[in-house]
Design a protein around this motif. Structure first.
Motif, short mmCIF file in Angstrom:
data_model
loop_
_atom_site.label_atom_id
_atom_site.label_comp_id
_atom_site.label_asym_id
_atom_site.label_seq_id
_atom_site.Cartn_x
_atom_site.Cartn_y
_atom_site.Cartn_z
N GLU A 255 -14.40 -13.75 26.27
CA GLU A 255 -14.40 -12.40 25.70
C GLU A 255 -15.58 -12.15 24.77
OE1 GLU A 255 -12.80 -8.52 25.36
OE2 GLU A 255 -12.39 -10.14 26.79
N HIS B 21 -15.70 -6.68 23.14
CA HIS B 21 -15.49 -8.02 22.59
C HIS B 21 -14.21 -7.92 21.76
CE1 HIS B 21 -19.50 -9.06 23.95
NE2 HIS B 21 -19.96 -7.96 23.35
N ASP B 22 -13.11 -7.85 22.49
CA ASP B 22 -11.81 -7.51 21.89
C ASP B 22 -11.06 -8.78 21.50
OD1 ASP B 22 -9.29 -6.63 21.23
OD2 ASP B 22 -8.96 -5.47 23.07
N PRO B 23 -10.91 -9.06 20.21
CA PRO B 23 -10.26 -10.31 19.79
C PRO B 23 -8.77 -10.36 20.12
CG PRO B 23 -10.63 -8.89 17.89
CD PRO B 23 -11.33 -8.25 19.04
N VAL C 205 -11.76 -17.26 23.98
CA VAL C 205 -12.75 -16.63 23.09
C VAL C 205 -14.12 -16.56 23.76
CG1 VAL C 205 -14.13 -17.16 21.03
CG2 VAL C 205 -11.65 -17.10 20.88
N SER D 141 -11.30 -5.50 15.08
CA SER D 141 -12.48 -6.30 14.76
C SER D 141 -12.12 -7.77 14.58
CB SER D 141 -13.17 -5.76 13.51
OG SER D 141 -12.29 -5.79 12.40
N SER D 142 -10.89 -8.01 14.17
CA SER D 142 -10.41 -9.40 14.05
C SER D 142 -8.90 -9.42 14.20
CB SER D 142 -10.82 -10.02 12.71
OG SER D 142 -10.19 -9.37 11.63
N CYS E 257 -16.09 -13.58 21.76
CA CYS E 257 -15.60 -13.52 20.39
C CYS E 257 -15.85 -14.87 19.69
CB CYS E 257 -14.12 -13.17 20.36
SG CYS E 257 -13.74 -11.51 20.96
N PHE F 298 -9.43 -14.75 15.24
CA PHE F 298 -10.25 -14.32 16.36
C PHE F 298 -11.10 -13.14 15.87
CE2 PHE F 298 -6.46 -16.28 18.01
CZ PHE F 298 -6.91 -17.06 19.07
N THR F 299 -12.41 -13.29 15.92
CA THR F 299 -13.31 -12.24 15.44
C THR F 299 -14.11 -11.68 16.61
OG1 THR F 299 -13.52 -13.38 13.31
CG2 THR F 299 -15.14 -11.67 13.80
N GLY F 300 -14.10 -10.35 16.73
CA GLY F 300 -14.82 -9.68 17.80
C GLY F 300 -15.61 -8.50 17.27
N GLU F 301 -15.55 -7.41 18.00
CA GLU F 301 -16.28 -6.20 17.60
C GLU F 301 -15.33 -5.01 17.63
OE1 GLU F 301 -20.56 -4.88 18.84
OE2 GLU F 301 -19.16 -4.08 20.34
#
Length: 400
Positions: free
Chosen positions: A308, A232-234, A305, A274-275, A310, A216-219
């Protein structure tokens, strides 16, 4: 004759994990290499000639190696914080069965070998039954060489440090051709024998099972300064995926889905990740059912995903279809041992990998708690000796 429990006691100080409890013994690490030296010494004490193959598996031979050999054994590595019996019981029982046969004056008419397979649990490099998969060609050697442990050490690096040539990893037809029949003894990983009131059983099948990594990749951002609506919380879809695994498995008869490992990056308490990497273990009675469980989890994770903001990537790290052990061999063993129970298992084994290539069977020894892959895993000494007696009888019949 040295009993199985005595042999287990001789390694009970190797690889104890003070943080997790139980044992942490992983393929080609310092602890597992120490256990390999122990096995070499025990084999040599019995006059067995030990040969290592190019994939890191150890073979102790009673008689000259050759085609049609009767092979038994298991593995010495463990899951993180695992029990004392999963793997080692099969190795010590094989050595003890050799002692028992010799005390009876038995001389095998066929070559007989005790094998220790490398990295069966996948506790270091993520792929289970790695030694038998490489031997049989069930994993691409280039893929295997690139596998890395949590510290970034590749399998190629690890086998090099252990004195092997990583360029030679891969299918070994010469070794595979020597195996006439493989019989693996293992502590039962469940309560089947407890409920049946029997000390030993023979295996019928292994559930289809696989391992997948969900990334899961976010910010990444500041936990205090970032408003909830700006995130954008993975970790949020990762958490929903953990729950999805339980929901999806509950919808398919006799399915199991487990998340046993989750790793956020960078992993700070006051940091939005971040991931997040999440590893799924899914199993069911057949391929179609296992894939249904996986696809439902993937769909639910994808929906989470999207909500969110992501990104999700799913990577299959290993897979094994349903294994049905050779019925004639299974029934022959059950009959020779007085009609012992026949049980399926949800746990994967090297025997399951080899079953696609050679006649293969398994014996289970009763586990009074049913607990496995944990420090509470156990087998009573009397049941262990029943397992040795059963294994000796099978080896004597097959190699006689």
């Amino acid at each position: 004759m040295t009993s199985a429990t005595q042999l287990l006691a001789s390694i009970e100080g190797v690889g104890r994990d003070p943080r997790r409890g139980g044992f942490s013994r992983h393929g080609f690490d310092r602890v597992e290499l120490e256990l390999r030296e122990w096995f070499l010494a025990e084999a040599e004490r019995r006059g067995l000639a030990v040969r290592g193959d190019r994939n890191g598996n150890l073979w102790a031979w009673w008689g000259e190696p050759g085609p049609g050999a009767i092979v038994t054994g298991s593995h010495l590595d463990s899951v993180p914080g695992g029990g004392a019996f999963d793997g080692p019981l099969g190795v010590v029982s094989a050595l003890s069965a050799v002692d028992m046969l010799r005390e009876r004056g038995f001389t095998p008419a066929k070559p007989l070998a005790v094998v220790v397979f490398a990295e069966e649990e996948g506790g270091r490099f993520g792929v289970p039954c790695l030694g038998s998969r490489l031997l049989s060609g069930a994993i691409d050697p280039d893929t295997a060489r690139r596998l890395a442990d949590p510290d970034g050490v590749t399998l190629a690096d690890a086998v090099t440090a252990a004195g092997l040539d990583p360029a030679r990893l891969g299918r070994d037809d010469d070794v595979l051709a020597t195996i006439g029949t493989f019989v693996e003894l293992h502590v039962e990983q469940g309560r089947g024998l407890v409920d049946l009131g029997a000390p030993v059983a023979v295996a019928s099948s292994i559930l289809a099972h696989g391992r997948w990594r969900f990334r899961f990749t976010g910010e990444g951002n500041h936990a205090g300064a970032t408003l909830l609506g700006d995130r954008h919380d993975p970790m949020v879809p990762a958490a929903e995926m953990v729950l999805a695994a339980r929901i999806a498995a509950a919808d398919v008869e006799d399915a199991r889905a487990t998340v046993g490992r989750l790793v956020p990056n960078p992993g700070g308490t006051n940091v939005i990740a971040s991931s997040v990497d999440v590893w799924l273990d899914a199993r069911a009675p057949d391929d179609a059912a296992t894939r249904r469980v996986l696809e439902k989890i993937r769909t639910m994770a994808s929906d989470a995903v999207h909500r969110e903001g992501c990104v999700l990537t799913v990577t299959e790290e290993s897979y094994g279809d349903t294994v049905h052990f050779e019925p004639g061999l299974r029934d022959r063993i059950a009959a020779a041992l007085g009609g012992i129970p026949v049980l399926p298992t949800g746990a994967g084994h090297d025997a399951g990998v080899l079953a696609a290539h050679v006649p293969t069977a398994m014996l289970f020894v009763r586990n009074p708690t049913g607990v496995s892959h944990a420090p509470e895993e156990y087998a009573e000494p009397a049941d262990c000796e029943s397992g040795v007696t059963a294994l000796a009888a099978v080896l004597g019949q097959l190699a006689g």
